[in-house]
Enzyme design. Structure first.
Site, PDB file in Angstrom:
ATOM      1  N   HIS A   1       3.301   0.727  -5.324  1.00  0.00           N
ATOM      2  CA  HIS A   1       3.897   1.960  -4.802  1.00  0.00           C
ATOM      3  C   HIS A   1       4.635   1.561  -3.520  1.00  0.00           C
ATOM      4  CE1 HIS A   1       1.161   4.172  -7.549  1.00  0.00           C
ATOM      5  NE2 HIS A   1       0.280   3.259  -7.169  1.00  0.00           N
ATOM      6  N   THR A   2       5.883   1.181  -3.665  1.00  0.00           N
ATOM      7  CA  THR A   2       6.607   0.587  -2.539  1.00  0.00           C
ATOM      8  C   THR A   2       6.816   1.557  -1.375  1.00  0.00           C
ATOM      9  OG1 THR A   2       8.689   1.072  -3.692  1.00  0.00           O
ATOM     10  CG2 THR A   2       7.788  -1.140  -3.943  1.00  0.00           C
ATOM     11  N   CYS A   3       6.858   2.850  -1.665  1.00  0.00           N
ATOM     12  CA  CYS A   3       7.034   3.811  -0.566  1.00  0.00           C
ATOM     13  C   CYS A   3       5.814   3.852   0.344  1.00  0.00           C
ATOM     14  CB  CYS A   3       7.304   5.207  -1.117  1.00  0.00           C
ATOM     15  SG  CYS A   3       8.904   5.383  -1.927  1.00  0.00           S
ATOM     16  N   PHE A   4       4.660   3.402  -0.179  1.00  0.00           N
ATOM     17  CA  PHE A   4       3.408   3.515   0.569  1.00  0.00           C
ATOM     18  C   PHE A   4       2.768   2.161   0.854  1.00  0.00           C
ATOM     19  CE2 PHE A   4       3.952   7.302  -2.088  1.00  0.00           C
ATOM     20  CZ  PHE A   4       4.030   8.278  -1.103  1.00  0.00           C
ATOM     21  N   PHE A   5       3.471   1.059   0.538  1.00  0.00           N
ATOM     22  CA  PHE A   5       2.934  -0.281   0.728  1.00  0.00           C
ATOM     23  C   PHE A   5       1.549  -0.352   0.087  1.00  0.00           C
ATOM     24  CE2 PHE A   5       2.182  -3.899   4.057  1.00  0.00           C
ATOM     25  CZ  PHE A   5       2.286  -4.820   3.041  1.00  0.00           C
TER      26      PHE A   5
END
Length: 202
Positions: free
Chosen positions: A137-141
């Site tokens: 989930h790249t938006c949330f690392f």
């Protein structure tokens, strides 16, 4: 186009050069303003370009111990065998491989200059069997891990995802592939119909 008299050629060339040299000044000034919003101008005289790069972009080296310090856990904790396995695999990777895993989880290959500003979330996803890839989930690392039973499996799946899932959002490319497949199918159908018409006519 503009006609330039022979005797005006030098003045015209000078004007062109002045224009090309100055055309990016507004953009450069905006970049400078933003840059100086991060790095005090007076401090730049004490830094070389590598130090400035580190202040703005972070360092290329991925410090596993530092990454571990800013990690929160979901559905398990750091003493769980899957978490222990994950950190062992990360330690054994090359820095390039670690950078790819970080990019897979976050969308960028470097840690930020101030790591206290971010948190890496590591989750155990019991809904995924071990044949699945890890999910990011790249938006949330954040990274969701199936319960891989060995370091070899963990390493293989992590690196596969990191190497081949490089786009944050593949919806557009997938849609393009579907359109291309539809067009190919339509072209094949048209060619078959044309061939049948020719055969009947012959």
């Amino acid at each position: 186009g503009l006609e330039v008299a022979f005797e005006e050629r030098d003045a015209y060339l000078d004007a062109c050069v002045r224009y090309r040299l100055a055309e990016g000044q507004r953009q450069a000034a905006a970049v400078r303003e933003g840059f100086l919003g991060l790095v005090p101008a007076m401090g730049l005289i004490f830094l070389d370009w590598k130090e400035v790069e580190a202040l703005v972009c972070g360092t290329p080296a991925i410090d596993v111990d530092l990454l571990k310090q800013i990690t929160s856990y979901q559905n398990f904790d750091e003493s769980h065998e899957v978490a222990v396995r994950f950190w062992k695999v990360m330690k054994d990777m090359t820095n390039e491989e670690r950078s790819m895993v970080v990019a897979f989880a976050w969308g960028r290959k470097r840690m930020p200059p101030q790591v206290s500003a971010v948190q890496f979330r590591l989750s155990l996803d019991t809904g995924l069997d071990t044949s699945h890839m890890p999910r990011s989930h790249t938006c949330f690392f954040a990274l969701d891990l199936p319960a891989y039973a060995s370091e070899e499996a963990m390493r293989e799946k992590l690196l596969y995802g990191a190497r081949y899932c490089t786009a944050i959002d593949n919806d557009s490319s997938a849609q393009g592939q579907l359109y291309a497949a539809d067009e190919a199918e339509a072209a094949a159908a048209a060619a078959a119909a044309e061939a049948e018409a020719v055969a009947q006519g012959g």
